[in-house]
Design a protein around this motif. Structure first.
Motif, mmCIF file in Angstrom:
data_model
loop_
_atom_site.group_PDB
_atom_site.id
_atom_site.type_symbol
_atom_site.label_atom_id
_atom_site.label_comp_id
_atom_site.label_asym_id
_atom_site.label_seq_id
_atom_site.Cartn_x
_atom_site.Cartn_y
_atom_site.Cartn_z
ATOM 1 N N LEU A 1 0.571 -1.415 0.055
ATOM 2 C CA LEU A 1 0.149 -0.073 -0.041
ATOM 3 C C LEU A 1 0.810 1.201 0.079
ATOM 4 O O LEU A 1 0.517 2.317 -0.724
ATOM 5 N N VAL A 2 1.898 1.215 0.900
ATOM 6 C CA VAL A 2 2.731 2.416 0.919
ATOM 7 C C VAL A 2 3.485 2.666 -0.484
ATOM 8 O O VAL A 2 3.560 3.784 -1.107
ATOM 9 N N LEU A 3 3.989 1.669 -1.060
ATOM 10 C CA LEU A 3 4.795 1.572 -2.356
ATOM 11 C C LEU A 3 3.837 2.057 -3.347
ATOM 12 O O LEU A 3 4.028 3.016 -4.278
ATOM 13 N N GLY A 4 2.576 1.797 -3.509
ATOM 14 C CA GLY A 4 1.597 1.975 -4.344
ATOM 15 C C GLY A 4 1.126 3.459 -4.204
ATOM 16 O O GLY A 4 0.999 4.252 -5.250
ATOM 17 N N VAL A 5 1.201 4.247 -3.169
ATOM 18 C CA VAL A 5 0.935 5.593 -3.044
ATOM 19 C C VAL A 5 1.950 6.214 -3.363
ATOM 20 O O VAL A 5 1.761 7.307 -4.208
ATOM 21 N N GLY A 6 3.134 5.854 -3.158
ATOM 22 C CA GLY A 6 4.426 6.401 -3.450
ATOM 23 C C GLY A 6 4.398 6.612 -5.165
ATOM 24 O O GLY A 6 4.607 7.566 -5.771
ATOM 25 N N CYS A 7 4.064 5.540 -5.955
ATOM 26 C CA CYS A 7 3.945 5.375 -7.205
ATOM 27 C C CYS A 7 2.975 6.413 -7.719
ATOM 28 O O CYS A 7 3.082 7.111 -8.849
ATOM 29 N N THR A 8 1.748 6.532 -7.071
ATOM 30 C CA THR A 8 0.787 7.149 -7.702
ATOM 31 C C THR A 8 1.170 8.708 -7.503
ATOM 32 O O THR A 8 0.916 9.513 -8.515
ATOM 33 N N ARG A 9 1.798 9.259 -6.609
ATOM 34 C CA ARG A 9 2.160 10.724 -6.271
ATOM 35 C C ARG A 9 3.287 10.900 -7.566
ATOM 36 O O ARG A 9 3.167 11.986 -7.816
ATOM 37 N N GLU A 10 4.123 9.935 -7.684
ATOM 38 C CA GLU A 10 5.076 10.381 -8.741
ATOM 39 C C GLU A 10 4.517 10.435 -10.100
ATOM 40 O O GLU A 10 4.692 11.445 -10.892
ATOM 41 N N GLY A 11 3.422 9.548 -10.527
ATOM 42 C CA GLY A 11 2.774 9.615 -11.746
ATOM 43 C C GLY A 11 1.927 10.928 -11.947
ATOM 44 O O GLY A 11 1.803 11.374 -13.050
ATOM 45 N N LYS A 12 1.600 11.455 -10.946
ATOM 46 C CA LYS A 12 0.590 12.604 -10.876
ATOM 47 C C LYS A 12 1.500 13.892 -11.595
ATOM 48 O O LYS A 12 0.867 14.703 -12.266
ATOM 49 N N GLU A 13 2.682 14.051 -11.421
ATOM 50 C CA GLU A 13 3.556 14.863 -12.001
ATOM 51 C C GLU A 13 3.775 14.925 -13.418
ATOM 52 O O GLU A 13 3.785 15.788 -14.129
ATOM 53 N N GLY A 14 3.535 13.741 -13.992
ATOM 54 C CA GLY A 14 3.383 13.544 -15.299
ATOM 55 C C GLY A 14 4.959 13.324 -15.899
ATOM 56 O O GLY A 14 5.769 13.743 -15.047
ATOM 57 N N PRO A 15 5.172 12.781 -17.090
ATOM 58 C CA PRO A 15 6.382 12.326 -17.578
ATOM 59 C C PRO A 15 6.992 13.781 -18.082
ATOM 60 O O PRO A 15 6.376 14.664 -18.647
ATOM 61 N N ALA A 16 8.276 13.871 -17.972
ATOM 62 C CA ALA A 16 9.011 15.046 -18.800
ATOM 63 C C ALA A 16 8.771 15.228 -20.050
ATOM 64 O O ALA A 16 8.778 14.204 -20.824
ATOM 65 N N ALA A 17 8.635 16.391 -20.480
ATOM 66 C CA ALA A 17 8.514 16.392 -21.971
ATOM 67 C C ALA A 17 9.733 15.936 -22.959
ATOM 68 O O ALA A 17 10.736 16.303 -22.726
ATOM 69 N N ARG A 18 9.514 15.289 -24.075
ATOM 70 C CA ARG A 18 10.629 14.813 -24.639
ATOM 71 C C ARG A 18 10.921 15.996 -25.736
ATOM 72 O O ARG A 18 12.235 15.819 -26.020
ATOM 73 N N ALA A 19 9.955 16.869 -25.999
ATOM 74 C CA ALA A 19 10.634 18.094 -26.996
ATOM 75 C C ALA A 19 9.784 19.269 -26.515
ATOM 76 O O ALA A 19 8.888 19.093 -25.716
ATOM 77 N N GLU A 20 10.533 20.569 -26.890
ATOM 78 C CA GLU A 20 9.655 21.722 -26.517
ATOM 79 C C GLU A 20 9.677 22.620 -27.738
ATOM 80 O O GLU A 20 10.531 22.387 -28.821
ATOM 81 N N ILE A 21 8.713 23.340 -27.855
ATOM 82 C CA ILE A 21 8.562 24.322 -28.943
ATOM 83 C C ILE A 21 9.325 25.734 -28.661
ATOM 84 O O ILE A 21 8.856 26.283 -27.483
ATOM 85 N N ARG A 22 10.066 26.159 -29.605
ATOM 86 C CA ARG A 22 10.534 27.690 -29.178
ATOM 87 C C ARG A 22 10.221 28.459 -30.290
ATOM 88 O O ARG A 22 10.211 28.216 -31.588
ATOM 89 N N ARG A 23 9.375 29.533 -29.878
ATOM 90 C CA ARG A 23 8.598 30.556 -30.969
ATOM 91 C C ARG A 23 9.894 31.383 -31.362
ATOM 92 O O ARG A 23 10.294 32.143 -30.580
ATOM 93 N N VAL A 24 9.730 31.452 -32.749
ATOM 94 C CA VAL A 24 10.883 32.373 -33.425
ATOM 95 C C VAL A 24 10.124 33.591 -33.768
ATOM 96 O O VAL A 24 10.973 34.719 -33.536
ATOM 97 N N SER A 25 9.044 33.455 -34.216
ATOM 98 C CA SER A 25 8.252 34.691 -34.486
ATOM 99 C C SER A 25 6.774 34.295 -34.544
ATOM 100 O O SER A 25 6.646 33.334 -33.838
ATOM 101 N N GLY A 26 5.747 35.159 -34.712
ATOM 102 C CA GLY A 26 4.358 34.675 -34.755
ATOM 103 C C GLY A 26 4.131 33.345 -35.106
ATOM 104 O O GLY A 26 3.252 32.919 -34.644
ATOM 105 N N SER A 27 4.459 33.170 -36.514
ATOM 106 C CA SER A 27 4.085 31.809 -37.072
ATOM 107 C C SER A 27 5.149 30.937 -37.183
ATOM 108 O O SER A 27 5.040 29.858 -37.961
ATOM 109 N N THR A 28 6.305 31.066 -36.898
ATOM 110 C CA THR A 28 7.476 30.259 -36.858
ATOM 111 C C THR A 28 8.064 29.862 -35.806
ATOM 112 O O THR A 28 8.155 30.428 -34.593
ATOM 113 N N MET A 29 8.340 28.585 -35.694
ATOM 114 C CA MET A 29 8.762 27.659 -34.474
ATOM 115 C C MET A 29 10.017 26.889 -34.699
ATOM 116 O O MET A 29 10.349 26.509 -35.971
#
Length: 185
Positions: A11-39
């Protein structure tokens, strides 16, 4: 009596995993805006070495942004823009979903585009939704293109490489040419 300590530990290990999962996985990529319509799309640390990049617009237009002669995925370096370039998204198409498909081997882009077309109405798409060889992960990002400012047009470039303000664009002695005498042909 020996069952209770084990049940409490699970039960304790299950609660620990659930809390970790709520943060969500780290993003694999990110978008950088160069201009209004360019990324630019930049892979984060620890990603698989190859990738494909697609956008699906609000109007349903699917675009493959990483095109090669072989029409296969490309090498993607961590921390550098994919294909070492920026991509312009037409503002009139509205918000787009950006799909970055990371893989451990080069994969054919055509079959991925067809599968993305079939999955276009799904809210979330994962690597398991695609019929791919090897290991694959999908990062889904949002980008809202905005109208760019009006482009600045012309001017006469002097010998030192500077643009002279307020000069007409007809050739003159200052630029090494002479204006046409008969109205030009």
């Amino acid at each position: 009596m020996t069952r209770w300590p084990w049940a409490a530990a699970v039960l304790v290990l299950g609660v620990g995993c659930t809390r970790e999962g709520k943060e969500g996985p780290a993003a694999r990529a990110e978008i950088r805006r160069v201009s209004g319509s360019t990324m630019e799309v930049v892979p984060n640390d620890g990603q698989l070495p190859y990738c494909l990049l697609y956008t699906v617009s609000q109007k349903g237009v699917i675009r493959q942004l990483t095109m090669t002669r072989e029409n296969r995925s490309i090498k993607c370096e961590t921390g550098r823009p994919i294909a070492n370039t920026s991509f312009r998204i037409p503002a009139q198409e509205g918000p787009v979903k950006v799909y970055v498909i990371f893989s451990d081997q080069r994969i054919p882009a055509g079959s991925v585009a067809q599968q993305l077309y079939e999955l276009r109405d799904r809210h979330n798409v994962s690597g398991m939704d695609f019929r791919l060889h090897g290991q694959a992960f999908v990062e889904q990002l949002d980008f809202i293109p905005e109208e760019d400012e009006a482009p600045v047009t012309g001017g006469v470039v002097g010998e030192q490489g500077e643009v002279a303000e307020g000069m007409d664009t007809a050739p003159s002695e200052a630029t090494g040419g002479s204006p046409p005498e008969d109205g030009g042909t």
